[in-house]
Write an enzyme that holds these catalytic residues in place. Structure first.
Site, PDB file in Angstrom:
ATOM      1  CG  ASP A  39      -2.246   0.804   0.975  1.00 42.65           C
ATOM      2  OD1 ASP A  39      -3.337   0.156   0.877  1.00 42.65           O
ATOM      3  OD2 ASP A  39      -2.037   1.956   0.949  1.00 42.65           O
ATOM      4  CE1 TYR A 154     -12.963   1.933  -9.413  1.00 42.77           C
ATOM      5  CE2 TYR A 154     -15.088   1.270  -9.997  1.00 42.77           C
ATOM      6  CZ  TYR A 154     -14.058   1.160  -9.102  1.00 42.77           C
ATOM      7  OH  TYR A 154     -14.056   0.308  -7.908  1.00 42.77           O
ATOM      8  CE  LYS A 158     -12.013  -1.542  -9.737  1.00 44.53           C
ATOM      9  NZ  LYS A 158     -10.865  -2.278  -9.018  1.00 44.53           N
ATOM     10  CB  THR A 189     -14.412   0.487   0.879  1.00 40.69           C
ATOM     11  OG1 THR A 189     -14.523   1.201  -0.156  1.00 40.69           O
ATOM     12  CG2 THR A 189     -14.826  -1.115   0.942  1.00 40.69           C
TER      13      THR A 189
END
Length: 257
Positions: A39, A154, A158, A189
């Protein structure tokens, strides 16, 4: 009693510091695996190391940089001796309509969500090929199948992850490597906070999701771990939608927000 079916397994998790990546990391370690979590958030990685001890090794990397993936795999093998599984989770989104989005924001999003997965797979699979087996799970999105207003970059990225996964399964099966994708719907999230904490947006989503709630990260982690398990030994090139049946009802019109 905690299931220890991942005993002696070693996994890489990108995006390990929060959300789905953190949930996958926890479930892997709870089941006996060792994890190298990657990360950009070094502080969060340090916290995970304090929490999990010797079962966890954190490494700050930028998934859009090929050299960082080389370092990640090398450090995984030098720390734990091998690489059994990889979970390519890291992602983010800079929104904008097709008419208005800057090229910079488009490239940022696609570079992160698609190119970052490609580079990860490339070097993870090279190590797995040397070992003669392995399993990779790529986190795509329901947006691979369903468009999102102001989310063309996005959704396109994806969708690319889903096809990259299928191509990976085709090319890597001969080396004993399986590659599958998870396509989450709305998950609580940090990346979805603008939807889950916005009352109007949340109501619009709940009108479309038949189960009338968003998922918790653990509810995505469980299916992801299934895809690397021995029970999924003949599952390869698959896309597992985990969305509370949202795909059957369609996306809300976010232009109304």
């Amino acid at each position: 009693m905690v299931d220890k079916q991942m005993n002696d397994k070693v996994a890489i998790v990108t995006g390990a510091a929060s959300g789905i990546g953190a949930a996958i990391t926890k479930q892997l370690i709870d089941q006996g695996a060792s994890v190298v979590g990657a990360d950009l958030n070094e502080d969060a990685l340090t916290t995970l190391k304090e929490q999990y001890g010797k079962a966890f090794h954190g490494l700050k990397i930028d998934v859009t940089k090929e050299g960082d993936h080389v370092k990640l795999v090398e450090e995984t093998v030098s720390t734990f001796g091998k690489l059994d599984f990889a979970f390519n989770v890291a992602g983010a989104n800079k929104t904008g309509t097709i008419l208005e989005q800057s090229e910079e924001d488009w490239r940022f999003t696609v570079d992160l969500v698609l190119n970052g997965v490609f580079l990860g797979m490339k070097h993870q699979a090279r190590q797995m090929k040397e070992q003669g087996e392995g399993a990779i799970v790529n986190v795509s999105s329901l947006n691979a199948r369903v468009p999102m207003y102001s989310g063309a970059a996005y959704a396109s990225g994806k969708a690319g992850v889903e096809m990259l996964t299928k191509n990976g399964a085709l090319e890597l099966a001969r080396y004993g490597i399986r590659v599958n994708a998870i396509l989450p719907g709305l998950v609580r999230t940090p990346i979805t906070d603008s939807f889950t904490s916005n009352e109007k947006a949340h109501k619009m989503f709940m009108e479309r999701i038949p189960m009338k709630r968003e998922a918790e990260p653990d509810e995505i982690a469980g299916p992801a771990l299934f895809l690397v398990s021995k029970e999924a030994g003949y599952v390869n090139g698959a896309s597992l939608i985990v969305d509370g049946a949202w795909a059957v009802s369609g996306y809300p019109d976010l232009s109304l927000l």
